[in-house]
Design an enzyme around this catalytic site. Structure first.
Site, PDB file in Angstrom:
ATOM      1  N   ASP A 137       0.800  -1.372  -0.061  1.00  0.00           N
ATOM      2  CA  ASP A 137      -0.018   0.020  -0.020  1.00  0.00           C
ATOM      3  C   ASP A 137       0.964   1.223   0.182  1.00  0.00           C
ATOM      4  O   ASP A 137       0.401   2.301   0.535  1.00  0.00           O
ATOM      5  CB  ASP A 137      -0.748  -0.031   1.327  1.00  0.00           C
ATOM      6  CG  ASP A 137      -2.094  -1.287   1.167  1.00  0.00           C
ATOM      7  OD1 ASP A 137      -2.109  -1.552   0.076  1.00  0.00           O
ATOM      8  OD2 ASP A 137      -2.201  -1.508   2.403  1.00  0.00           O
ATOM      9  N   LYS A 150       1.731   2.125  -5.162  1.00  0.00           N
ATOM     10  CA  LYS A 150       2.259   1.517  -6.549  1.00  0.00           C
ATOM     11  C   LYS A 150       1.335   1.985  -7.712  1.00  0.00           C
ATOM     12  O   LYS A 150       1.813   2.356  -8.611  1.00  0.00           O
ATOM     13  CB  LYS A 150       2.590   0.246  -6.435  1.00  0.00           C
ATOM     14  CG  LYS A 150       3.512  -0.206  -5.035  1.00  0.00           C
ATOM     15  CD  LYS A 150       3.515  -1.804  -4.945  1.00  0.00           C
ATOM     16  CE  LYS A 150       2.233  -2.313  -4.505  1.00  0.00           C
ATOM     17  NZ  LYS A 150       1.816  -2.065  -2.788  1.00  0.00           N
ATOM     18  N   GLY A 176      -4.687  -4.172  -3.828  1.00  0.00           N
ATOM     19  CA  GLY A 176      -5.563  -3.243  -3.973  1.00  0.00           C
ATOM     20  C   GLY A 176      -4.831  -1.916  -4.462  1.00  0.00           C
ATOM     21  O   GLY A 176      -4.190  -1.398  -3.678  1.00  0.00           O
ATOM     22  N   HIS A 177      -4.921  -1.723  -5.703  1.00  0.00           N
ATOM     23  CA  HIS A 177      -3.982  -0.243  -6.193  1.00  0.00           C
ATOM     24  C   HIS A 177      -4.849   0.676  -6.760  1.00  0.00           C
ATOM     25  O   HIS A 177      -5.652   0.467  -7.518  1.00  0.00           O
ATOM     26  CB  HIS A 177      -2.969  -1.005  -7.599  1.00  0.00           C
ATOM     27  CG  HIS A 177      -2.243  -2.088  -6.884  1.00  0.00           C
ATOM     28  ND1 HIS A 177      -1.347  -2.435  -7.769  1.00  0.00           N
ATOM     29  CD2 HIS A 177      -1.631  -2.545  -5.712  1.00  0.00           C
ATOM     30  CE1 HIS A 177      -0.338  -3.500  -7.269  1.00  0.00           C
ATOM     31  NE2 HIS A 177      -0.847  -3.344  -5.933  1.00  0.00           N
ATOM     32  N   GLN A 234       2.000  -6.115  -3.326  1.00  0.00           N
ATOM     33  CA  GLN A 234       2.517  -6.080  -1.855  1.00  0.00           C
ATOM     34  C   GLN A 234       3.671  -5.239  -1.686  1.00  0.00           C
ATOM     35  O   GLN A 234       4.042  -4.253  -2.253  1.00  0.00           O
ATOM     36  CB  GLN A 234       2.707  -7.479  -1.470  1.00  0.00           C
ATOM     37  CG  GLN A 234       1.249  -8.282  -1.462  1.00  0.00           C
ATOM     38  CD  GLN A 234       0.536  -9.002  -2.709  1.00  0.00           C
ATOM     39  OE1 GLN A 234       1.322  -9.518  -3.435  1.00  0.00           O
ATOM     40  NE2 GLN A 234      -0.339  -8.509  -2.922  1.00  0.00           N
TER      41      GLN A 234
HETATM   42  P1  GDP Z   1      -0.616   0.327  -3.517  1.00  0.00           P
HETATM   43  O1  GDP Z   1      -1.343  -0.951  -3.025  1.00  0.00           O
HETATM   44  O2  GDP Z   1       0.614   0.519  -3.449  1.00  0.00           O
HETATM   45  O3  GDP Z   1      -1.347   0.987  -4.895  1.00  0.00           O
HETATM   46  O4  GDP Z   1      -1.433   1.511  -2.678  1.00  0.00           O
HETATM   47  P2  GDP Z   1      -2.927   1.645  -2.322  1.00  0.00           P
HETATM   48  O5  GDP Z   1      -3.585   2.017  -3.297  1.00  0.00           O
HETATM   49  O6  GDP Z   1      -3.511   0.293  -1.513  1.00  0.00           O
HETATM   50  O7  GDP Z   1      -2.651   2.715  -1.093  1.00  0.00           O
HETATM   51  C1  GDP Z   1      -2.447   4.172  -1.166  1.00  0.00           C
HETATM   52  C2  GDP Z   1      -3.291   4.810  -0.832  1.00  0.00           C
HETATM   53  O8  GDP Z   1      -2.849   6.144  -0.656  1.00  0.00           O
HETATM   54  C3  GDP Z   1      -4.573   4.946  -1.819  1.00  0.00           C
HETATM   55  O9  GDP Z   1      -5.685   5.530  -1.177  1.00  0.00           O
HETATM   56  C4  GDP Z   1      -3.914   6.236  -2.914  1.00  0.00           C
HETATM   57  O10 GDP Z   1      -5.176   6.879  -3.439  1.00  0.00           O
HETATM   58  C5  GDP Z   1      -3.211   7.281  -1.840  1.00  0.00           C
HETATM   59  N1  GDP Z   1      -2.140   7.916  -2.249  1.00  0.00           N
HETATM   60  C6  GDP Z   1      -1.023   7.689  -3.022  1.00  0.00           C
HETATM   61  N2  GDP Z   1      -0.264   8.575  -2.880  1.00  0.00           N
HETATM   62  C7  GDP Z   1      -0.540   9.592  -2.176  1.00  0.00           C
HETATM   63  C8  GDP Z   1      -0.116  10.836  -1.866  1.00  0.00           C
HETATM   64  O11 GDP Z   1       1.024  11.165  -2.199  1.00  0.00           O
HETATM   65  N3  GDP Z   1      -0.764  11.264  -0.692  1.00  0.00           N
HETATM   66  C9  GDP Z   1      -1.778  11.028  -0.157  1.00  0.00           C
HETATM   67  N4  GDP Z   1      -2.562  11.768   0.792  1.00  0.00           N
HETATM   68  N5  GDP Z   1      -2.402   9.847  -0.420  1.00  0.00           N
HETATM   69  C10 GDP Z   1      -1.786   9.190  -1.484  1.00  0.00           C
HETATM   70  P1  IMO Z   2      -0.909  -4.051  -2.313  1.00  0.00           P
HETATM   71  O1  IMO Z   2      -0.568  -4.710  -3.539  1.00  0.00           O
HETATM   72  C1  IMO Z   2      -0.832  -4.595   2.017  1.00  0.00           C
HETATM   73  C2  IMO Z   2      -0.955  -8.370   3.743  1.00  0.00           C
HETATM   74  C3  IMO Z   2      -1.933  -8.956   4.445  1.00  0.00           C
HETATM   75  C4  IMO Z   2      -1.581 -10.090   5.311  1.00  0.00           C
HETATM   76  C5  IMO Z   2      -0.485 -10.663   4.701  1.00  0.00           C
HETATM   77  C6  IMO Z   2      -0.744 -12.106   3.918  1.00  0.00           C
HETATM   78  O2  IMO Z   2      -2.118  -3.384  -2.291  1.00  0.00           O
HETATM   79  O3  IMO Z   2       0.142  -3.359  -1.486  1.00  0.00           O
HETATM   80  P2  IMO Z   2      -2.457 -12.757   1.967  1.00  0.00           P
HETATM   81  O4  IMO Z   2      -3.947 -12.335   1.568  1.00  0.00           O
HETATM   82  O5  IMO Z   2      -1.348 -12.345   0.907  1.00  0.00           O
HETATM   83  O6  IMO Z   2      -2.322 -14.185   2.229  1.00  0.00           O
HETATM   84  O7  IMO Z   2      -1.965 -11.842   3.107  1.00  0.00           O
HETATM   85  O8  IMO Z   2      -0.070  -9.725   3.625  1.00  0.00           O
HETATM   86  N1  IMO Z   2      -1.003  -8.113   2.156  1.00  0.00           N
HETATM   87  C7  IMO Z   2      -0.983  -6.790   1.954  1.00  0.00           C
HETATM   88  N2  IMO Z   2      -0.840  -5.675   2.710  1.00  0.00           N
HETATM   89  N3  IMO Z   2      -1.096  -4.278   0.682  1.00  0.00           N
HETATM   90  C8  IMO Z   2      -1.105  -5.381   0.204  1.00  0.00           C
HETATM   91  O9  IMO Z   2      -1.068  -5.448  -1.243  1.00  0.00           O
HETATM   92  C9  IMO Z   2      -1.177  -6.808   0.409  1.00  0.00           C
HETATM   93  N4  IMO Z   2      -1.670  -7.999   0.027  1.00  0.00           N
HETATM   94  C10 IMO Z   2      -1.329  -9.031   1.063  1.00  0.00           C
HETATM   95  O10 IMO Z   2      -2.939  -8.040   5.164  1.00  0.00           O
HETATM   96  O11 IMO Z   2      -0.954  -9.437   6.349  1.00  0.00           O
HETATM   97 MG    MG Z   3      -2.945  -1.526  -1.694  1.00  0.00          MG
END
Ligand code: GDP
Ligand code: IMO
Ligand code: MG
Length: 429
Positions: free
Chosen positions: A14, A17, A41-42, A223
């Protein structure tokens, strides 16, 4: 021949990416996801739209880019169908731009049930899995029992499905858990039709052909490095290689074809699910990071644990991945902080170290330096030259500690809230 740039998370996932892949896509012909599945979840935000992708690469909103789901990915056809339906709602036609590896493994409904049963049986020791069936699917892959996307085209697919399901039902019985229902199976089989609408390819051949034609490719990780099956905080990890080497095995790219490695990290740290987290904050500062950063999971909605930036862990991830440039995300979340801490070392059994111990347990005590906050609203900035001096000091400190330049400072979730840094002045080691 061109090389493949790799973009991956350096913390516990998270990091942002999805946002950066979307920002960088215009520079590339192909975007290719190399591991993980719908546990990811991207999130992307642009023109007032917020969109979360789970299986589909984050280049899908940019016209002309080809998006490939690589052999290292595990696919739940039901979730995949939902993702396609959502894209359809937004009038994004992926029919000619999205290709799927025939070698990607399928998540069956029983894999999800096994994930839940396994977690329930672990009690307090549970991983905190997203319950998407990731672990059991990769277990079947390495156990040589799995079903692959290409198998759905074969005449005896139903038979092979039945054989694997039977095995899973026995295992579920062992856990005392319920088996699969007819409705679950119906939905799963119906959703295979959506998969079949897309070109199912030998993605390793396809990607190498593109490289030979001089096309550029960006590999998208899921991840983060600290969730890697080998190098993460085992057993509180996911079941795939999230590190750069995973791009080689998950796409069929030779190691000498890897180009830049872009490491994404938050200006602080979060983790969702169980497992060690040395710099975790249990006070109002942690709550503040969570509230301002909206730190709730994109896939599960769970509250993410929050803490200060952890440099020993970041340096470790940089080492394993061969990171050539860093992108610092969510910098704006700390805009109102008077002071900011960074963990520079761990104290383990009374001794100071900046290396990752075998176990990141409660014996590992973070040692911090404190820096002045920048106390500026970064979200409105449009140019990297406008950064306040306290933030420049924060950036410089991280660059000096890690030896890697920070090429992007992200100051908000929107595509536009991305500040590029001139990195030529920073010496990379
Ligand atoms: P990913 O899994 O690495 O793609 O990241 P996620 O989407 O799960 O989580 C990142 C969260 O931070 C999302 O809700 C994005 O919209 C938000 N986000 C990304 N970059 C920034 C930033 O620079 N500032 C803020 N406030 N939010 C951001
Ligand atoms: P993105 O791509 C954050 C965490 C889960 C759990 C562990 C194992 O959005 O960054 P799993 O379902 O893979 O067996 O869970 O890894 N986890 C993540 N945490 N971002 C993710 O993906 C994750 N995918 C798995 O919360 O601790
Ligand atoms: Mg994510």
């Amino acid at each position: 021949m061109k090389k493949v740039d790799v973009l991956l998370g350096l913390q516990w996932g998270d990091e942002g990416k999805g946002k950066i892949v979307d920002v960088l896509t215009p520079k590339y012909e192909v975007i290719a996801r190399f591991q993980g599945g719908p546990n990811a979840g991207h999130t992307l935000e642009f023109e007032g739209i917020k969109h979360v992708l789970h299986t589909i690469p984050s280049g899908i909103f940019r016209k002309n880019a080809i998006n490939v789901v690589g052999n290292g990915v595990v696919i739940d056809p039901i979730i995949f169908k939902k993702e396609i339906d959502k894209l359809d709602e937004r009038n994004v036609d992926a029919s000619s731009t999205l290709k799927i590896s025939k070698k990607a493994h399928l998540i069956l409904p029983t894999h999800r049930l096994l994930d839940a049963a396994s977690e329930a049986s672990k009690g307090k020791g549970k991983i905190g899995s997203t319950l998407k069936g990731i672990g059991p699917t990769y277990m079947d892959k390495t156990g040589r029992n799995g079903l692959r996307v290409g198998d759905i085209l074969s005449d005896n697919f139903k038979e092979r499905y039945g054989f694997l399901k039977e095995k899973h039902e026995q295992m579920l019985g062992h856990y005392g858990a319920d088996g699969v229902t007819a409705e679950m199976e119906q939905e799963w089989f119906a959703s295979l039709d959506t998969l079949k609408r897309f070109e199912l390819i030998d993605s390793e051949q396809y990607l190498n052909d593109h490289l030979r034609s001089g096309h550029s490719i960006l590999a998208e990780g899921a991840q983060g490095s600290l969730l890697d099956i080998d190098f993460g905080s085992y057993p509180f990890v996911t079941s795939s290689n999230t590190v750069c080497a995973g791009a080689c095995t998950g796409l069929g790219i030779a190691p000498n074809r890897i180009g830049n490695v872009i490491g994404i990290f938050k200006a602080y740290c979060t983790r969702v699910g169980s497992g060690p987290f040395p710099t975790e904050l249990f006070d109002e500062v942690g709550d503040k990071l969570c509230e301002i950063g909206h730190e709730y999971g994109s896939t599960t909605g769970r509250r993410r644990r929050c803490g200060w930036l952890d440099l020993p862990a970041l340096k470790y991830a940089i080492m394993i991945n061969g990171v050539t440039e860093l992108n610092m995300m969510k910098t704006d979340v700390m805009d109102t902080f008077d002071t900011i801490k960074i963990c520079t070392q761990y104290r383990v059994n009374g001794e100071l170290t900046d290396q990752m111990p075998f176990e990141l347990n409660t014996e590992v005590e973070p040692v911090y330096v404190e820096m002045k906050g920048w106390k500026t609203d970064l979200t409105q900035l449009t140019n990297g030259d406008q950064l306040p001096s306290a933030l420049k000091d924060y950036i410089r400190f991280i660059e000096e500690e890690t030896g890697v330049p920070i090429s992007v400072v992200s100051v908000g979730p929107d595509r536009e809230q991305t500040l590029f840094q001139d990195v030529t002045s920073v010496e990379s080691v």
